[in-house]
Design a protein around this motif. Structure first.
Motif, short mmCIF file in Angstrom:
data_model
loop_
_atom_site.label_atom_id
_atom_site.label_comp_id
_atom_site.label_asym_id
_atom_site.label_seq_id
_atom_site.Cartn_x
_atom_site.Cartn_y
_atom_site.Cartn_z
N ILE A 1 1.13 -1.00 -0.22
CA ILE A 1 -0.32 0.26 -0.29
C ILE A 1 0.93 0.77 0.31
N LYS A 2 0.45 2.39 -0.37
CA LYS A 2 1.13 3.46 -0.92
C LYS A 2 0.23 4.67 -0.94
N SER A 3 0.43 5.57 -0.16
CA SER A 3 -0.54 6.77 0.24
C SER A 3 0.52 7.98 1.12
N ILE A 4 -0.33 8.95 0.28
CA ILE A 4 0.43 10.52 0.79
C ILE A 4 -0.66 11.31 1.37
N TYR A 5 -1.27 11.99 2.38
CA TYR A 5 -1.84 12.58 3.07
C TYR A 5 -1.73 13.90 3.76
N ARG A 6 -2.30 14.54 4.10
CA ARG A 6 -2.74 15.39 4.88
C ARG A 6 -3.94 15.58 6.39
N LEU A 7 -3.18 15.83 7.73
CA LEU A 7 -4.28 15.65 8.68
C LEU A 7 -4.96 17.08 8.21
N LEU A 8 -5.81 17.14 9.66
CA LEU A 8 -6.75 17.99 9.73
C LEU A 8 -7.43 18.03 11.51
N ASN A 9 -6.26 18.55 11.74
CA ASN A 9 -5.97 18.16 13.15
C ASN A 9 -7.26 20.11 14.07
N LEU A 10 -8.08 19.02 14.10
CA LEU A 10 -9.18 19.68 14.93
C LEU A 10 -9.32 19.65 16.69
N ASN A 11 -9.76 20.10 17.11
CA ASN A 11 -9.50 20.66 18.82
C ASN A 11 -10.80 19.17 19.14
N GLU A 12 -10.73 18.06 18.89
CA GLU A 12 -11.57 17.13 19.32
C GLU A 12 -12.48 17.27 20.75
N ASN A 13 -11.49 17.95 21.89
CA ASN A 13 -12.27 18.67 23.23
C ASN A 13 -13.25 19.29 22.84
N GLN A 14 -13.69 19.40 21.96
CA GLN A 14 -14.20 20.79 22.41
C GLN A 14 -15.69 20.57 21.25
N SER A 15 -15.73 19.16 21.21
CA SER A 15 -16.44 19.28 19.98
C SER A 15 -17.78 17.99 20.74
N SER A 16 -18.87 19.14 20.30
CA SER A 16 -20.25 18.16 20.80
C SER A 16 -20.33 16.64 20.14
N GLN A 17 -21.49 15.82 20.83
CA GLN A 17 -21.08 14.23 20.48
C GLN A 17 -23.35 14.15 21.09
N SER A 18 -24.01 15.71 20.63
CA SER A 18 -25.31 15.50 20.05
C SER A 18 -25.67 14.32 19.22
N SER A 19 -24.83 14.64 18.22
CA SER A 19 -25.19 13.10 16.93
C SER A 19 -25.15 12.38 17.48
N GLY A 20 -24.29 11.40 18.29
CA GLY A 20 -24.46 9.97 18.95
C GLY A 20 -23.33 9.42 18.00
N CYS A 21 -22.75 9.85 16.95
CA CYS A 21 -21.70 9.30 16.21
C CYS A 21 -20.20 9.63 16.75
N THR A 22 -19.34 8.56 16.38
CA THR A 22 -17.92 8.09 17.58
C THR A 22 -17.22 9.43 17.19
N GLU A 23 -16.45 9.61 18.40
CA GLU A 23 -15.54 10.88 18.02
C GLU A 23 -14.79 10.26 16.71
N ALA A 24 -14.93 11.07 15.41
CA ALA A 24 -13.38 10.26 14.97
C ALA A 24 -11.75 10.10 15.40
N GLU A 25 -11.04 9.47 14.82
CA GLU A 25 -9.75 9.41 15.50
C GLU A 25 -9.06 10.31 15.06
N GLU A 26 -8.55 10.44 13.78
CA GLU A 26 -8.14 10.71 12.37
C GLU A 26 -8.70 11.97 11.94
N ARG A 27 -8.56 12.79 11.03
CA ARG A 27 -9.72 13.38 9.83
C ARG A 27 -8.30 14.19 8.97
N PHE A 28 -8.70 13.84 7.61
CA PHE A 28 -7.86 14.01 6.72
C PHE A 28 -8.33 15.43 6.97
N SER A 29 -7.69 16.54 5.78
CA SER A 29 -8.03 17.12 4.29
C SER A 29 -7.58 16.72 3.47
N TRP A 30 -6.74 15.81 2.96
CA TRP A 30 -7.30 15.26 1.58
C TRP A 30 -6.01 13.52 1.78
#
Length: 483
Positions: free
Chosen positions: A307-336
């Motif tokens: 497997i070969k990949s290149i990516y850029r992270l989207l570093n959001l502060n997960e501590n201040q995001s709410s969980q009202s939707s019931g979805c699990t908090e994403a461990e990592e997020r990608f810009s691309w």
């Protein structure tokens, strides 16, 4: 009928390794629409240019194919009735692509990002097809630069393009974080300057924006010798656990087969001791350990990687995001995130064209054919918005509600308060390794490696950078004791 396009990182080798593939089926277009679509303009840099980029790639391959080989055009004519390479783009609805296609072809190629200062209302700017990191840089410019968006809109005769908004809102730009390169082959001729040239394309850095710390923004994920040793142990353990009666014979047959091969030619990972020894210290300082993201994700019928990949992270502060939707908090997020056949070599990633002048300052030279797909997160206040994440706890591929307040949430989001996370659709990418890797050099004050990188060939373990590895240090001690 429809056509299925498959992009694989394994170069059509047998699927015995950890590799990656992308698949999408494209419906056929009614023949009455062929001429109409053939005459329409193409918005380069948007997913809708998929058919144009694919056709160009196959044509370039045809031009380079040796006599007597199967040409892409002959292949299409033979297996798809009535189809030729020249008619490929118009026959199928490639504008329905959900990803950007990124190709690399041999040759000297200029970039096509519009120069600053053009009149956005009367510009004659005409973009050209670009390749490799230049193509990624062009796509990101088309998606994130309002100036580029307006120029692209001017090129549309039918005004059918959407100028904006940007795919990632400007307030979230500071969250676009580290660039990660995960290859299975690492060229040995990288210098600080040549690697910075490529990294700058992926990070959209202008020459005047480049600094001595540019390489601090990139990590190169590479497996260690210990990783493969552990993988083989686990593979054998799984066989013994699940196939008690067959385990012994399976292991015996596999080991006998492996004995017939040169010891370091069993895997699809290539970095020789000579190449590693000669790499610039600034390059090896960016190397980080490849570790599995989850042990159950690895097929233990093989311990290889392809497997070969290149990516850029989207570093959001997960501590201040709410969980009202019931979805699990994403461990990592990608810009691309780009899944690709391209490794970290100058043939695949490009190098500055020799003796290029000021007007060709962005010209790059490539020697490989490569193909990849680029997944770009899209946060435009639309129902089609999506955020690419790594979160194995998601049920299926997506979560997120069609919240009527999504637009307001997105407009009021910042990297430290990403309110939109509860309302946006999330798409999980099943990446088989840890997204944020641990550096080989764990002590900032020393250059020594904590583990020995995997080397497919070892000719001398005591020269150059090899002295920094546990393997090289052990050899040095043994040689000292012998003397």
């Amino acid at each position: 009928g429809s056509i299925v396009v498959i992009i694989s990182t394994s170069n059509l080798t047998p699927q015995t390794a950890v590799d990656g593939s992308w698949v999408q089926r494209f419906d056929a277009r009614h023949e009455s629409q062929y001429d109409q679509f053939n005459q329409s303009d193409v918005d380069l840099g948007m997913p809708s240019d998929f058919g144009t980029i694919l056709t160009d790639f196959l044509m370039k391959q045809s031009d380079a194919t040796a006599n007597g080989s199967m040409l892409p055009d002959i292949f299409l004519r033979r297996y798809v009735k009535g189809l030729s390479l020249s008619g490929l783009r118009t026959r199928y609805k490639f504008e329905d692509a959900q990803v950007h296609l990124v190709s690399t072809v041999p040759g000297h190629h200029k970039g096509s990002i519009p120069p600053k200062g053009l009149d956005t209302t009367l510009s004659p700017y005409k973009p050209q097809i670009t390749y490799g990191p230049q193509r990624v840089s062009f796509i990101l410019s088309r998606l994130l630069d309002a100036y580029h968006m307006q120029l692209a809109n001017n090129n549309s005769k039918k005004s059918r393009r959407l100028v904006g908004p940007m795919w990632i809102p400007k307030p979230l730009w500071p969250a676009m974080n580290q660039l990660i390169v995960q290859p299975t082959s690492l060229g040995g001729n990288w210098t600080r300057e040549s690697l910075e040239e490529v990294v700058a394309k992926y990070l959209q850095k202008e020459p005047e924006d480049m600094s001595d710390e540019l390489l601090d923004e990139v990590d190169i994920i590479w497996p260690s010798e210990d990783f493969f040793a552990l993988m083989k142990e686990k593979r054998h353990a799984v066989w013994e656990l699940n196939q008690h009666t067959k385990a012994a014979s399976i292991i015996a047959r596999r080991m006998n087969a492996e004995k017939k091969k040169p010891k370091r030619e069993r895997l699809h990972v290539f970095l020789s001791s000579d190449s590693f020894a000669g790499l610039d210290r600034s390059v090896i300082s960016r190397m980080a350990l490849y570790e599995t993201s989850h042990p159950l994700h690895i097929p233990f019928t093989s311990s290889s990687l392809h497997i070969k990949s290149i990516y850029r992270l989207l570093n959001l502060n997960e501590n201040q995001s709410s969980q009202s939707s019931g979805c699990t908090e994403a461990e990592e997020r990608f810009s691309w995130f780009m899944l690709t056949s391209a490794c970290l070599s100058k043939g695949a990633q490009g190098k500055a064209t020799p003796r290029r002048g000021p007007e060709e300052h962005d010209e790059m030279s490539y020697s490989n054919f490569e193909l990849g797909v680029l997944f770009c997160s899209r946060l435009q206040e639309y129902d089609s918005d999506r955020l690419y994440v790594y979160d194995p706890q998601l049920k299926g591929c997506q979560c997120g509600s069609k919240d009527k307040n999504h637009k307001a949430r997105l407009r009021n989001s910042t990297p430290n308060n990403p309110l939109f996370l509860d309302s946006v659709r999330k798409v999980h990418l099943p990446v088989p390794f840890k997204i944020r890797a641990t550096s080989y050099q764990t002590d900032e004050d020393y250059d020594f490696f904590s583990a020995t990188p995997y080397l497919h060939e070892v000719t001398d373990g005591t020269k150059g950078n090899m002295k920094l590895t546990p393997y090289g240090q052990r050899l040095a001690r043994e040689n000292y004791n012998k003397s």
